[in-house]
Scaffold this active site. Sequence first.
Site, PDB file in Angstrom:
ATOM      1  N   GLU A  70       0.809  -1.213   0.000  1.00 59.88           N
ATOM      2  CA  GLU A  70       0.000   0.000   0.000  1.00 59.88           C
ATOM      3  C   GLU A  70       0.848   1.271   0.000  1.00 59.88           C
ATOM      4  O   GLU A  70       0.501   2.253  -0.662  1.00 59.88           O
ATOM      5  CB  GLU A  70      -0.969   0.007   1.198  1.00 59.88           C
ATOM      6  CG  GLU A  70      -2.099  -1.003   1.087  1.00 59.88           C
ATOM      7  CD  GLU A  70      -1.737  -2.402   1.558  1.00 59.88           C
ATOM      8  OE1 GLU A  70      -0.541  -2.636   1.887  1.00 59.88           O
ATOM      9  OE2 GLU A  70      -2.636  -3.262   1.605  1.00 59.88           O
ATOM     10  N   PHE A  93      -9.400  -1.895   2.524  1.00 56.79           N
ATOM     11  CA  PHE A  93     -10.173  -1.551   3.721  1.00 56.79           C
ATOM     12  C   PHE A  93      -9.533  -0.317   4.346  1.00 56.79           C
ATOM     13  O   PHE A  93      -8.308  -0.241   4.429  1.00 56.79           O
ATOM     14  CB  PHE A  93     -10.110  -2.658   4.779  1.00 56.79           C
ATOM     15  CG  PHE A  93     -10.863  -3.926   4.464  1.00 56.79           C
ATOM     16  CD1 PHE A  93     -12.070  -4.217   5.118  1.00 56.79           C
ATOM     17  CD2 PHE A  93     -10.351  -4.854   3.569  1.00 56.79           C
ATOM     18  CE1 PHE A  93     -12.746  -5.399   4.858  1.00 56.79           C
ATOM     19  CE2 PHE A  93     -11.025  -6.039   3.307  1.00 56.79           C
ATOM     20  CZ  PHE A  93     -12.228  -6.312   3.953  1.00 56.79           C
ATOM     21  N   PHE A  96      -6.685  -0.665   6.794  1.00 55.34           N
ATOM     22  CA  PHE A  96      -5.295  -0.926   6.405  1.00 55.34           C
ATOM     23  C   PHE A  96      -4.468   0.356   6.317  1.00 55.34           C
ATOM     24  O   PHE A  96      -3.308   0.316   5.930  1.00 55.34           O
ATOM     25  CB  PHE A  96      -5.234  -1.639   5.047  1.00 55.34           C
ATOM     26  CG  PHE A  96      -5.944  -2.972   4.999  1.00 55.34           C
ATOM     27  CD1 PHE A  96      -6.415  -3.587   6.148  1.00 55.34           C
ATOM     28  CD2 PHE A  96      -6.146  -3.622   3.784  1.00 55.34           C
ATOM     29  CE1 PHE A  96      -7.074  -4.809   6.096  1.00 55.34           C
ATOM     30  CE2 PHE A  96      -6.794  -4.845   3.730  1.00 55.34           C
ATOM     31  CZ  PHE A  96      -7.260  -5.445   4.884  1.00 55.34           C
ATOM     32  N   HIS A 139     -11.306  -4.934  10.355  1.00 52.26           N
ATOM     33  CA  HIS A 139     -11.907  -4.857   9.021  1.00 52.26           C
ATOM     34  C   HIS A 139     -13.298  -4.233   9.044  1.00 52.26           C
ATOM     35  O   HIS A 139     -14.094  -4.469   8.131  1.00 52.26           O
ATOM     36  CB  HIS A 139     -12.006  -6.248   8.380  1.00 52.26           C
ATOM     37  CG  HIS A 139     -10.706  -6.905   8.068  1.00 52.26           C
ATOM     38  ND1 HIS A 139      -9.895  -7.435   9.036  1.00 52.26           N
ATOM     39  CD2 HIS A 139     -10.063  -7.119   6.891  1.00 52.26           C
ATOM     40  CE1 HIS A 139      -8.813  -7.957   8.475  1.00 52.26           C
ATOM     41  NE2 HIS A 139      -8.884  -7.763   7.162  1.00 52.26           N
TER      42      HIS A 139
END
Lengths: 342, 326
Positions: A70, A93, A96, A139
Amino acid sequence: MTVTESVDAGTRRLTTAKAISEAIAQEMRVNPEVFVMGEDVGPYGGIFGSTGGLFEEFGSTRIIDTPISETGFIGAGIGAAVEGMRPVVELMFVDFFGVCFDQIYNHMAKIHYESGGNVKVPMVLMMAVGGGYSDAAQHSQCLWASFAHMPGMKVVAPSNPYDAKGLMISAIRDDSPVIFMFHKGVMGLPWMAKNPRSIGPVPEEEYTVPIGKAAIPHPGSDVTVVSVSMSVQHCLDVAEKLEGTTSVEVIDLRSIVPLDREAILTSVAKTGRLVIVDEDYKSFGLSGEVIATIADTDPSMLKAPVQRVCYPDVPVPYARVLEYEVLPTRDKIEAAIAAVLA
Amino acid sequence: MVDNDMRMDFYREMVRIRTYEAALQRDYHADKAPAWDIGAGLIPGEMHLSAGQEPVAVGLCANLVQGDAITGPHRPHHLALAKGVDMKAMTAEIFGRDTGLCHGKGGHMHLFDPGQHFSCSGIIAQGMPVAVGQAFAFHRRGTDNVAVAVAGEGAANQGAFHEALNLAAMWKLPVIFIIEDNDWAISVARDTATPVKDGSMRGSAYGMPHARVEGNDVEAIYDACRTAVDRARAGGGPTLLEIHTVRLWGHFEGDAQAYRGDELAAATENDPIPQYERRLVAAGLLDEEAIARIKAEAEAEVEEAIAFAKASPEPLPSDAYLHVFA
């Protein structure tokens, strides 16, 4: 203030997920600088359907599956954006963000300011938010206030397909970075319980919903209920249920940054009573900011203490009975409306 | 091949950068007496000077053309000047003036010159993914421009470094990753931070050509960068270069460097500019008169830039509210 879009919504009905991917596709057709990048955005179509069908139309050069990096791919999106491209980057998500927040808040959000306005970062960072399906603590969060707290990012969170398409088109065309948060519960996914409001009329043509403008999907005069994203659907269910006994005005903020303070003030000046429904954590967040908007302007407009239906300050638990204990629900919203009118 | 004209250019540019930073150092400390206050004076805040690392910037940038990009680290002046960032606008920025590159909003760690595609970041290694994205844009548009990410050896222990290398290699993008190994991450010695003796070996983890350049020699650095830049322009993908250089001064101004011990004296002995000057004198390219002229020209340019900065207006206080959004 309330915005009444000029476009007739028509009768074609789409899921929010389809509305988002259609918005991206329409912008990609007219602007070669737009591309999509993220994990599983290609043939899979996005874990929550935000990029469904795009790979088939645009191929792997413009719909780009990334490794699980990411920091790497959000940073690459920033680099492409400063060179004039218009990346739509998906963080699977919001939860994250912990592995990549430096790129988000120290680079994406600050480069325009640090450069004295000389460098633009026209980038959309979209991400799934929200719970209600037992995905537990890592999450299921919303976290929009965490992004909204840091200057330099616009933050939007649509509650329905129509707004999702119009906000995505606005976000792609915006010269500032935009955080586009789609709640999993509003996407209309076939594999998750959903409110019927997650499928709705969406015009085929391109249109924009302005960033920073709230909507009033249910006007009323007795109480103002301010909410955003998935919780708006619950608020509308309650407002419709109470029709005939209580006149509930529901404000769908649609954008957290910029926050449409004028819409909040105008409504509360009329009703004198305020309920805030927020699936993000209660303390130091959106609900407090809404209350501060009243307090900073004219606390005397309130006829009763504010009621908040927010996520209490606990991580998201797993077991259904635990999660629904803390989630905003219709029962809690109805009870809060009763309390603020008592 | 490096010819004599290039040698003279290398020397001139290294002298120009050193002269600039020596003047900044002078002015930085000039008004922090008697009580040294980091936030006081005409140049407030942290100040990371690059003395000793000029060969990296000069050897690299001699291979770059207009349209190529650099993302630099918190120690950016040598790279900015060698890349062609305007000295006056950069100096005004460092002095916090409205005429600065960023109208006083960035300061010395956050210099942005979109015309030169130059930027830097104060966050270790985080400029590297951004360079990958710039290379992505260049590649997508069919240009042969390249993007260069420069970071220190401490940065190579960051995740962002590895994510950027993997992405660039996977997508075969025109990126050159330059690690300036000056042996020190502030006060933490390189050899206590990683067991990897040759950091360029990390390129092999991503199937990437790589090399370590010893000696802090501008010509060897030029040659290594030439190979990497040519490969990137030709579509051959990224390269990782680790260049062993030297940090002559503190991590930041005010750093007493007690942790360096005897190594500091050895480093000072290895100042690359007098070394290169002696080489050019021995080769008959330089003499005392030419050296004096080159240094005088550098001083004139630098003092003009500093005078411009000092004479420039400060931003309006209300400008603090501008530019949050585009």
